[in-house]
Design a protein around this motif. Structure first.
Motif, PDB file in Angstrom:
ATOM      1  N   PRO A 169      10.825  43.272   6.018  1.00 34.43           N
ATOM      2  CA  PRO A 169      10.854  44.494   6.836  1.00 34.43           C
ATOM      3  C   PRO A 169       9.962  44.449   8.067  1.00 34.43           C
ATOM      4  O   PRO A 169       9.280  45.421   8.383  1.00 34.43           O
ATOM      5  CB  PRO A 169      10.373  45.556   5.840  1.00 34.43           C
ATOM      6  N   VAL A 170       9.951  43.311   8.769  1.00 35.37           N
ATOM      7  CA  VAL A 170       9.140  43.180   9.973  1.00 35.37           C
ATOM      8  C   VAL A 170       9.939  42.420  11.029  1.00 35.37           C
ATOM      9  O   VAL A 170      10.861  41.666  10.702  1.00 35.37           O
ATOM     10  CB  VAL A 170       7.803  42.435   9.706  1.00 35.37           C
ATOM     11  N   ASP A 171       9.586  42.644  12.302  1.00 33.05           N
ATOM     12  CA  ASP A 171      10.170  41.891  13.404  1.00 33.05           C
ATOM     13  C   ASP A 171       9.094  40.983  13.998  1.00 33.05           C
ATOM     14  O   ASP A 171       7.905  41.322  13.991  1.00 33.05           O
ATOM     15  CB  ASP A 171      10.704  42.830  14.493  1.00 33.05           C
ATOM     16  N   LEU A 172       9.507  39.835  14.510  1.00 34.19           N
ATOM     17  CA  LEU A 172       8.578  38.865  15.079  1.00 34.19           C
ATOM     18  C   LEU A 172       8.613  38.915  16.599  1.00 34.19           C
ATOM     19  O   LEU A 172       9.680  38.803  17.198  1.00 34.19           O
ATOM     20  CB  LEU A 172       8.935  37.448  14.620  1.00 34.19           C
ATOM     21  N   GLU A 173       7.454  39.102  17.217  1.00 29.14           N
ATOM     22  CA  GLU A 173       7.322  38.996  18.669  1.00 29.14           C
ATOM     23  C   GLU A 173       6.742  37.617  18.954  1.00 29.14           C
ATOM     24  O   GLU A 173       5.558  37.366  18.720  1.00 29.14           O
ATOM     25  CB  GLU A 173       6.411  40.090  19.211  1.00 29.14           C
ATOM     26  N   LEU A 174       7.570  36.709  19.461  1.00 30.01           N
ATOM     27  CA  LEU A 174       7.191  35.304  19.556  1.00 30.01           C
ATOM     28  C   LEU A 174       7.085  34.822  20.996  1.00 30.01           C
ATOM     29  O   LEU A 174       7.854  35.249  21.860  1.00 30.01           O
ATOM     30  CB  LEU A 174       8.224  34.443  18.814  1.00 30.01           C
ATOM     31  N   HIS A 175       6.149  33.907  21.217  1.00 30.16           N
ATOM     32  CA  HIS A 175       5.994  33.242  22.510  1.00 30.16           C
ATOM     33  C   HIS A 175       6.520  31.811  22.363  1.00 30.16           C
ATOM     34  O   HIS A 175       5.958  31.024  21.589  1.00 30.16           O
ATOM     35  CB  HIS A 175       4.524  33.203  22.940  1.00 30.16           C
ATOM     36  N   ILE A 176       7.571  31.478  23.063  1.00 28.50           N
ATOM     37  CA  ILE A 176       8.102  30.117  22.993  1.00 28.50           C
ATOM     38  C   ILE A 176       7.177  29.180  23.758  1.00 28.50           C
ATOM     39  O   ILE A 176       6.984  29.321  24.962  1.00 28.50           O
ATOM     40  CB  ILE A 176       9.526  30.042  23.576  1.00 28.50           C
ATOM     41  N   VAL A 177       6.585  28.229  23.037  1.00 29.42           N
ATOM     42  CA  VAL A 177       5.634  27.314  23.667  1.00 29.42           C
ATOM     43  C   VAL A 177       6.281  25.962  23.990  1.00 29.42           C
ATOM     44  O   VAL A 177       5.666  25.110  24.645  1.00 29.42           O
ATOM     45  CB  VAL A 177       4.389  27.094  22.780  1.00 29.42           C
ATOM     46  N   GLY A 178       7.511  25.759  23.529  1.00 30.73           N
ATOM     47  CA  GLY A 178       8.203  24.507  23.817  1.00 30.73           C
ATOM     48  C   GLY A 178       9.282  24.236  22.793  1.00 30.73           C
ATOM     49  O   GLY A 178       9.541  25.049  21.906  1.00 30.73           O
ATOM     50  N   ASP A 179       9.921  23.072  22.925  1.00 30.52           N
ATOM     51  CA  ASP A 179      10.995  22.731  22.002  1.00 30.52           C
ATOM     52  C   ASP A 179      10.636  21.487  21.194  1.00 30.52           C
ATOM     53  O   ASP A 179       9.639  20.820  21.440  1.00 30.52           O
ATOM     54  CB  ASP A 179      12.318  22.523  22.748  1.00 30.52           C
ATOM     55  N   TYR A 180      11.469  21.222  20.183  1.00 28.52           N
ATOM     56  CA  TYR A 180      11.331  19.993  19.407  1.00 28.52           C
ATOM     57  C   TYR A 180      12.687  19.287  19.400  1.00 28.52           C
ATOM     58  O   TYR A 180      13.728  19.902  19.626  1.00 28.52           O
ATOM     59  CB  TYR A 180      10.879  20.279  17.968  1.00 28.52           C
ATOM     60  N   THR A 181      12.664  17.997  19.165  1.00 27.33           N
ATOM     61  CA  THR A 181      13.888  17.225  19.010  1.00 27.33           C
ATOM     62  C   THR A 181      13.900  16.595  17.625  1.00 27.33           C
ATOM     63  O   THR A 181      12.846  16.355  17.018  1.00 27.33           O
ATOM     64  CB  THR A 181      14.004  16.115  20.070  1.00 27.33           C
TER      65      THR A 181
END
Length: 229
Positions: free
Chosen positions: A161-173
């Motif tokens: 019952p929660v929402d995530l406020e996320l900061h995208i710091v990069g990607d993975y391969t």
């Protein structure tokens, strides 16, 4: 009246109820398939020195039932265990429920040592460790939603019952899957109110020869407990 006509008549008697029933079954199946696919990719990556020493610890009864976080300290004391990391499936979706995403939470210090096949740059790894709301996103998923490093996104909860406020710091391969979002367990645990529960742990053995002994030791340790593994 034949049996077939009787079934059709009752199915169509309340179209809203029938539609909701079909949607609920479809959603449950979709969620199960997504969860199983991601876990299968983690459980069966291409063999390397780390993957053959890696074990998942979860409740014996179900993938979704949780166990005490305190198990982590006891797992760390098992002979030949080199690392223990909490790991939680969050799931969730982006904007609309049809945009389901595989969001999983781990420890920011140990995560990429436990899963070295998820390749990131040193800068991304450092940002993940420094920002509690950091998210590292698979390259294919980044392209699908046209995300980029520096974006802030909201992943809405469906199992929790929660929402995530996320900061995208990069990607993975990763050769096998690039559709996941990896976040920090301490951030998710804080949002959930520090319940003292966790979905699973990952263990890294000190050698592949000691894996069978660790399996037996762990399951014996929690046998006949309220949360067997």
């Amino acid at each position: 009246m034949t049996l077939g006509r009787f079934i059709v008549k009752n199915v169509l008697r309340n179209k809203r109820r029938t539609g909701l029933t079909v949607l609920s079954i479809g959603f449950s199946l979709f969620l199960l398939i997504v969860l199983w696919t991601v876990l299968n990719n983690l459980l069966h990556p291409p063999e390397n020195d780390t993957s053959v020493r890696r074990l998942a610890v979860r409740r014996s009864t179900s993938l979704v039932e949780q166990m005490p976080v305190a198990y982590g300290e006891r797992l760390q004391r098992v002979p030949h265990v080199a690392m223990v990391m909490p790991f939680q499936w969050f799931g969730g979706y982006y904007r609309e429920e049809k945009n389901m995403v595989a969001t999983l939470a781990g420890d920011p210090i140990m995560f990429f040592d436990m899963f070295p096949e998820l390749r990131v740059t040193p800068e991304v790894k450092k940002a993940y460790q420094e920002d509690r709301r950091a998210a590292v996103v698979g390259r294919l998923l980044m392209k699908h939603f046209d995300w980029k490093a520096g974006d802030t996104i909201t992943i809405k909860g469906n199992l929790f019952p929660v929402d995530l406020e996320l900061h995208i710091v990069g990607d993975y391969t990763n050769p096998d899957q690039e559709n996941g979002i990896y976040i920090r367990w301490d951030y998710l645990n804080q949002l959930l109110g520090d319940t003292g529960k966790i979905g699973s742990f990952w263990i890294l053995a000190d050698s592949k020869e000691n894996v069978p002994g660790i399996i037996e030791a762990v399951d014996s340790m929690f046998r006949n407990s309220a949360a067997e593994t």
